[in-house]
Scaffold this motif. Structure first.
Motif, PDB file in Angstrom:
ATOM      1  N   LEU A 120       0.774  -0.854   0.209  1.00  0.00           N
ATOM      2  CA  LEU A 120      -0.433   0.229  -0.281  1.00  0.00           C
ATOM      3  C   LEU A 120       0.778   1.194   0.000  1.00  0.00           C
ATOM      4  CD1 LEU A 120      -2.692  -1.591   2.518  1.00  0.00           C
ATOM      5  CD2 LEU A 120      -3.317  -0.271   0.011  1.00  0.00           C
ATOM      6  N   THR A 121       2.076   1.184  -0.162  1.00  0.00           N
ATOM      7  CA  THR A 121       3.277   2.586  -0.310  1.00  0.00           C
ATOM      8  C   THR A 121       3.606   2.390  -0.990  1.00  0.00           C
ATOM      9  OG1 THR A 121       4.707   1.142   1.647  1.00  0.00           O
ATOM     10  CG2 THR A 121       3.454   2.396   2.470  1.00  0.00           C
ATOM     11  N   ASP A 122       3.854   0.856  -2.164  1.00  0.00           N
ATOM     12  CA  ASP A 122       4.345   1.032  -3.502  1.00  0.00           C
ATOM     13  C   ASP A 122       3.082   1.592  -4.352  1.00  0.00           C
ATOM     14  OD1 ASP A 122       4.818  -1.711  -4.882  1.00  0.00           O
ATOM     15  OD2 ASP A 122       6.117   0.317  -5.445  1.00  0.00           O
ATOM     16  N   ILE A 123       3.545   2.821  -4.770  1.00  0.00           N
ATOM     17  CA  ILE A 123       2.817   3.629  -5.285  1.00  0.00           C
ATOM     18  C   ILE A 123       2.660   3.280  -7.137  1.00  0.00           C
ATOM     19  CG2 ILE A 123       1.452   5.839  -3.722  1.00  0.00           C
ATOM     20  CD1 ILE A 123       3.897   7.345  -5.418  1.00  0.00           C
ATOM     21  N   ALA A 124       4.682   2.600  -7.145  1.00  0.00           N
ATOM     22  CA  ALA A 124       5.146   2.148  -8.733  1.00  0.00           C
ATOM     23  C   ALA A 124       4.284   1.223  -8.734  1.00  0.00           C
ATOM     24  CB  ALA A 124       6.284   1.837  -8.214  1.00  0.00           C
ATOM     25  N   ASN A 125       3.199   0.441  -8.155  1.00  0.00           N
ATOM     26  CA  ASN A 125       2.546  -1.068  -8.598  1.00  0.00           C
ATOM     27  C   ASN A 125       1.383  -0.800  -7.550  1.00  0.00           C
ATOM     28  OD1 ASN A 125       4.664  -2.619  -9.897  1.00  0.00           O
ATOM     29  ND2 ASN A 125       6.233  -1.983  -7.772  1.00  0.00           N
ATOM     30  N   ARG A 195       0.402 -11.220  -7.350  1.00  0.00           N
ATOM     31  CA  ARG A 195       1.071 -10.871  -7.783  1.00  0.00           C
ATOM     32  C   ARG A 195       1.167  -9.027  -8.109  1.00  0.00           C
ATOM     33  NH1 ARG A 195       2.480 -15.426 -12.428  1.00  0.00           N
ATOM     34  NH2 ARG A 195       0.789 -15.009 -13.455  1.00  0.00           N
ATOM     35  N   LYS A 196       2.464  -8.680  -8.187  1.00  0.00           N
ATOM     36  CA  LYS A 196       2.067  -6.701  -8.381  1.00  0.00           C
ATOM     37  C   LYS A 196       1.760  -6.761  -9.547  1.00  0.00           C
ATOM     38  CE  LYS A 196       4.834  -5.714  -4.843  1.00  0.00           C
ATOM     39  NZ  LYS A 196       4.377  -4.363  -3.645  1.00  0.00           N
ATOM     40  N   VAL A 197       0.992  -5.762  -9.918  1.00  0.00           N
ATOM     41  CA  VAL A 197       1.117  -4.715 -11.338  1.00  0.00           C
ATOM     42  C   VAL A 197       1.511  -3.626 -11.131  1.00  0.00           C
ATOM     43  CG1 VAL A 197      -0.953  -4.611 -12.739  1.00  0.00           C
ATOM     44  CG2 VAL A 197      -1.014  -6.307 -11.319  1.00  0.00           C
ATOM     45  N   SER A 198       1.736  -2.774 -12.483  1.00  0.00           N
ATOM     46  CA  SER A 198       2.696  -1.754 -12.007  1.00  0.00           C
ATOM     47  C   SER A 198       1.668  -0.680 -12.514  1.00  0.00           C
ATOM     48  CB  SER A 198       3.119  -1.252 -13.653  1.00  0.00           C
ATOM     49  OG  SER A 198       2.847  -2.226 -14.870  1.00  0.00           O
ATOM     50  N   PHE A 199       1.960   0.390 -11.972  1.00  0.00           N
ATOM     51  CA  PHE A 199       1.227   1.312 -12.478  1.00  0.00           C
ATOM     52  C   PHE A 199       1.080   2.169 -14.044  1.00  0.00           C
ATOM     53  CE2 PHE A 199       0.414   6.161 -12.188  1.00  0.00           C
ATOM     54  CZ  PHE A 199       1.126   6.624 -13.792  1.00  0.00           C
ATOM     55  N   GLU A 200       1.504   1.748 -14.773  1.00  0.00           N
ATOM     56  CA  GLU A 200       1.797   2.259 -16.148  1.00  0.00           C
ATOM     57  C   GLU A 200       0.110   0.870 -17.024  1.00  0.00           C
ATOM     58  OE1 GLU A 200       4.434   1.587 -15.313  1.00  0.00           O
ATOM     59  OE2 GLU A 200       5.561   3.209 -15.861  1.00  0.00           O
ATOM     60  N   TRP A 212      -6.571   8.578  -5.972  1.00  0.00           N
ATOM     61  CA  TRP A 212      -5.544   6.738  -5.373  1.00  0.00           C
ATOM     62  C   TRP A 212      -4.435   6.705  -4.608  1.00  0.00           C
ATOM     63  CZ3 TRP A 212      -0.956   5.092  -7.463  1.00  0.00           C
ATOM     64  CH2 TRP A 212      -0.603   5.769  -8.220  1.00  0.00           C
ATOM     65  N   VAL A 213      -3.844   7.978  -4.295  1.00  0.00           N
ATOM     66  CA  VAL A 213      -2.663   7.792  -4.075  1.00  0.00           C
ATOM     67  C   VAL A 213      -2.878   7.968  -2.556  1.00  0.00           C
ATOM     68  CG1 VAL A 213      -0.620   9.076  -3.243  1.00  0.00           C
ATOM     69  CG2 VAL A 213      -0.992   8.477  -5.690  1.00  0.00           C
ATOM     70  N   GLU A 217      -1.991   5.079   1.082  1.00  0.00           N
ATOM     71  CA  GLU A 217      -2.015   6.241   2.285  1.00  0.00           C
ATOM     72  C   GLU A 217      -3.112   5.622   3.935  1.00  0.00           C
ATOM     73  OE1 GLU A 217       1.541   8.438   2.671  1.00  0.00           O
ATOM     74  OE2 GLU A 217      -0.330   9.744   1.429  1.00  0.00           O
TER      75      GLU A 217
ATOM     76  N   ARG B  23       7.581   7.685   2.695  1.00  0.00           N
ATOM     77  CA  ARG B  23       7.419   6.400   2.963  1.00  0.00           C
ATOM     78  C   ARG B  23       6.964   5.167   1.501  1.00  0.00           C
ATOM     79  NH1 ARG B  23       1.745   4.980   6.414  1.00  0.00           N
ATOM     80  NH2 ARG B  23       0.757   6.018   5.608  1.00  0.00           N
ATOM     81  N   LEU B  24       6.438   6.775   0.846  1.00  0.00           N
ATOM     82  CA  LEU B  24       5.625   6.215  -0.777  1.00  0.00           C
ATOM     83  C   LEU B  24       7.176   5.871  -2.109  1.00  0.00           C
ATOM     84  CD1 LEU B  24       2.723   8.438  -1.210  1.00  0.00           C
ATOM     85  CD2 LEU B  24       2.786   5.984  -0.321  1.00  0.00           C
ATOM     86  N   GLY B  27       8.391   2.872   0.057  1.00  0.00           N
ATOM     87  CA  GLY B  27       7.892   1.913  -0.255  1.00  0.00           C
ATOM     88  C   GLY B  27       8.315   1.886  -1.758  1.00  0.00           C
ATOM     89  N   SER B  28       7.779   2.357  -2.369  1.00  0.00           N
ATOM     90  CA  SER B  28       7.648   2.111  -4.227  1.00  0.00           C
ATOM     91  C   SER B  28       9.263   1.022  -4.875  1.00  0.00           C
ATOM     92  CB  SER B  28       7.503   3.203  -5.329  1.00  0.00           C
ATOM     93  OG  SER B  28       6.175   3.996  -4.719  1.00  0.00           O
ATOM     94  N   LYS B  35       8.972  -7.736  -6.219  1.00  0.00           N
ATOM     95  CA  LYS B  35       8.406  -8.047  -7.819  1.00  0.00           C
ATOM     96  C   LYS B  35       9.555  -8.222  -8.520  1.00  0.00           C
ATOM     97  CE  LYS B  35       6.182  -5.931 -11.235  1.00  0.00           C
ATOM     98  NZ  LYS B  35       5.706  -3.949 -12.300  1.00  0.00           N
ATOM     99  N   LYS B 187      10.453   6.142 -10.129  1.00  0.00           N
ATOM    100  CA  LYS B 187       8.767   5.901 -10.393  1.00  0.00           C
ATOM    101  C   LYS B 187       7.675   6.611  -9.691  1.00  0.00           C
ATOM    102  CE  LYS B 187       6.916   3.809 -13.313  1.00  0.00           C
ATOM    103  NZ  LYS B 187       6.945   4.433 -15.017  1.00  0.00           N
ATOM    104  N   ILE B 191       5.145  10.288 -10.027  1.00  0.00           N
ATOM    105  CA  ILE B 191       4.465   9.540 -10.242  1.00  0.00           C
ATOM    106  C   ILE B 191       3.708  11.244  -8.658  1.00  0.00           C
ATOM    107  CG2 ILE B 191       1.941   8.666  -9.056  1.00  0.00           C
ATOM    108  CD1 ILE B 191       3.637   5.956  -9.597  1.00  0.00           C
TER     109      ILE B 191
END
Lengths: 438, 194
Positions: A120-125, A195-200, A212-213, A217, B23-24, B27-28, B35, B187, B191
């Motif tokens: 939930l802190t991985d906004i790249a995925n 499994r993770k899915v990317s932002f793109e 969404w961000v 958070e 943290r974002l 975290g990313s 991954k 990334k 964003i």
């Protein structure tokens, strides 16, 4: 600016390190709560099934083989796979297998929760894809379950291209789960994982709308056992009562449901309810970290052990603000030489508690301001204190006498809306700032 | 367990960005490493062993460091080898066997065709009574057989100890992991700061 920041990113040599256990203490306590809760509910269900079957046998309604089959069917319905007619032998594999499945499910749940929390802190995925990680003997129809779950939640955050992709924050994950969890495993003995899915890719699928961000958070701050409930409509009133006694302070059983109190987590409660949780009897295997932290704070103030501070902050933050948004005040006395810098900081950035303070007391009844000569008195009049906490019930739960004050918590900020300066009786400066919640 | 530590610093970020978004960003960075590591483990050939390891890759961000763990029994053993163990060998623990009720003395290494491997089960889950199992010896070597359905089936070889060399290919190379962390952080910054 991102270029500049990127230049600062540097590689480090990867090396095996010993994991710090401090940040996992609260996770460990929450895991124990969850395990105790699940075992209690599970045992209550098993016990109820066994008892009812035994009663039917006693009433002559079932023979022993029929009773055994009924219990086996109940176990299968709960997701356990009986390994043949071996009840009563010294190699009761069904019990061992059942234990293994229960244990493995709990271990996998802890892993799933940890991955969701970190995710939930991985906004790249920002997305997850459901996939089959391992083969099982009797696979379930997950394609159908996915469809049904997606329809149930109105396809909120769910891809419509036929894939099993959804945002982490989509309610489909809860709808999909036999356990009501937003993270895998989604059923007993399941080989499905995520499994993770990317932002793109999420953007291509049209999933990234609105804030969404912020939603990610917000969800990241929830604890493992927040909003954890189990439907117990299959249990009778006396069985529910027995379960309530068994679960002690870990959960409440009412109206056919068991709801975890999230003792070591972040579920918000009013001060009186929070105090009740602090004072509750807990099973030996489940610590009450927040109670222990408050005891340390009451005894040692800011000199309390560092490792207990996160639990204390959780406790203070989850205690809901007072309802009536009163007007409060707080005063500081500063040497003349220090006053200009302190006042400049307040006027520029607002008032925030000192870095070593977990909470600052604000009082209801105003007193006449006085200052010693050579000192400057700075008063904060906090108008409509929306975020003030009443921590007094928490201290009373520890049988302690609290300050008669409400509190501003560490991390909060008050902005200045007005400033007034005057001279006291002895000529000392008195600066009064009117402040409001930021 | 395998633990790795990767540090990603956003030293040039303005104060408010650090407070709100650190943290974002971290975290990313951690997310990209997780991954990559999970995909790497998933791609290792096995019926289920490495796929289960892939399910248990977790990350935690503490301060400026990302800690990546693979919480899977045996993964550490393959990565580090047995050199760090007493005598440099993996030996039976001596705990009580769920099959015989006696302390374990040897390790059972299932053969490729063993029902233990095919069924992905432990020995006690086979449902074979101890009296239906037999040990065949030839010199120092020993094998465990089981009577399953009237047929004597080879379960595996029994060994006193196992030596394993470290296998660094269990995880992606350092450079790949670091690049993943940087990629994730960049990334996130893109964003947050469009």
């Amino acid at each position: 600016m991102p270029q500049e920041a990127a230049k600062q990113l540097r590689r480090q040599t990867l090396a095996p390190v010993a994991m710090s256990t401090r940040s996992w203490d609260r996770v460990d306590a929450q895991l124990r709560e969850r395990a105790f809760f699940m075992a209690g509910v599970d045992n209550a269900r098993m016990l109820a099934a066994f008892r009812r079957t035994a009663q039917e046998m006693a009433a002559g309604k079932l023979t022993l083989p029929e009773a055994r089959r009924k219990v086996r069917e109940h176990l299968a319905a709960q997701g356990y796979e009986p390994a043949g007619d071996e009840a009563g032998t010294i190699h009761d594999l069904r019990s061992k297998r059942r234990l293994d499945i229960t244990l493995q499910t709990n271990v996998d749940m802890a892993a799933g929760w940890a991955q969701r929390k970190a995710g939930l802190t991985d906004i790249a995925n920002p997305g997850w894809e459901l996939y089959r990680a391992k083969q099982v003997r009797a696979p379930r129809d997950w394609a159908q379950r996915w469809q049904e779950a997606a329809q149930e939640v109105g396809w909120q955050g769910v891809a419509r291209d036929g894939s099993f992709v959804a945002l982490l924050t989509s309610p489909i994950w809860v709808a999909l789960s036999h356990f009501g969890n937003a993270y895998p495993p989604y059923d007993f003995g399941s080989g499905m994982w995520v499994r993770k899915v990317s932002f793109e890719r999420c953007r291509e699928l049209g999933l990234l709308e609105g804030e969404w961000v912020t939603e990610m958070e917000r969800a990241a701050d929830e604890s493992m056992n927040a909003d954890t409930e189990v439907d117990l409509s299959d249990l009778k009133p006396d069985e529910l009562e027995e379960l309530d006694d068994t679960l002690l302070g870990v959960a409440d059983v009412a109206e056919g449901r068991a709801r975890m109190r999230d003792v070591n987590g972040t579920s918000p409660y009013g001060a009186e309810t929070m105090a009740n949780i602090l004072a509750s009897e807990m099973p030996e295997e489940v610590p009450n970290l927040q109670r222990a932290a408050l005891e340390e704070y009451a005894a040692h103030g800011t000199q309390m052990p560092e490792e207990a501070k996160p639990a204390l902050r959780d406790l203070f933050r989850r205690t809901l603000p007072v309802a009536d948004a009163p007007d409060l005040w707080h005063e500081m006395e500063l040497p003349e030489a220090d006053a200009p810098a302190a006042c400049a900081r307040i006027e520029k950035k607002g008032y925030t508690p000192p870095t070593d303070a977990e909470a600052v007391a604000f009082y209801a009844a105003a007193a006449a301001a006085r200052a010693q000569q050579g000192m400057v008195r700075v008063r904060l009049n906090w108008v409509g204190a929306r975020t003030a906490r009443d921590l007094r019930p928490l201290y009373r739960a520890l049988e302690q006498q609290p300050q008669e004050a409400l509190h501003l918590l560490r991390g909060a900020s008050l902005r200045v809306v007005n400033k007034r300066e005057e001279r006291g009786e002895n000529g000392a400066r008195i600066i009064t700032y009117t402040v409001k919640d930021d | 367990m395998l633990h790795l530590q990767i540090e990603v610093e956003g030293g040039a970020l303005p104060f408010e960005w650090k407070a709100m978004h650190n943290r974002l960003v971290s975290g990313s960075a951690a997310g990209e490493v997780q991954k990559l590591t999970a995909a790497h483990l998933n791609a290792r050939p096995s019926r289920q062993y490495w796929q289960e390891a892939a399910m248990h890759v977790e990350t935690a961000v503490e301060g400026g460091a990302t800690v990546v763990s693979v919480n899977h029994r045996g993964a550490a053993l393959h990565f580090y080898g047995t050199a760090g163990l007493p005598g440099g060998e993996l030996r039976a623990t001596g705990r009580t066997s769920l099959v015989t009720g006696k302390p374990t003395k040897r390790l059972l290494i299932p053969t490729d065709d063993s029902p233990l491997r095919k069924g992905r089960v432990e020995l006690y889950e086979l449902g074979v009574a101890p009296e239906d199992m037999s040990v065949h010896r030839k010199g120092e070597r020993a094998w465990l057989f089981a009577d399953i359905g009237g047929e004597e089936v080879l379960l595996g070889s029994l060994v006193a100890a196992v030596r394993m060399e470290p296998d660094p290919t269990v995880l992606p190379p350092d450079s790949t992991l670091s690049a993943a962390a940087e990629r994730g952080a960049q990334k996130a910054l893109q964003i947050l700061i469009p």
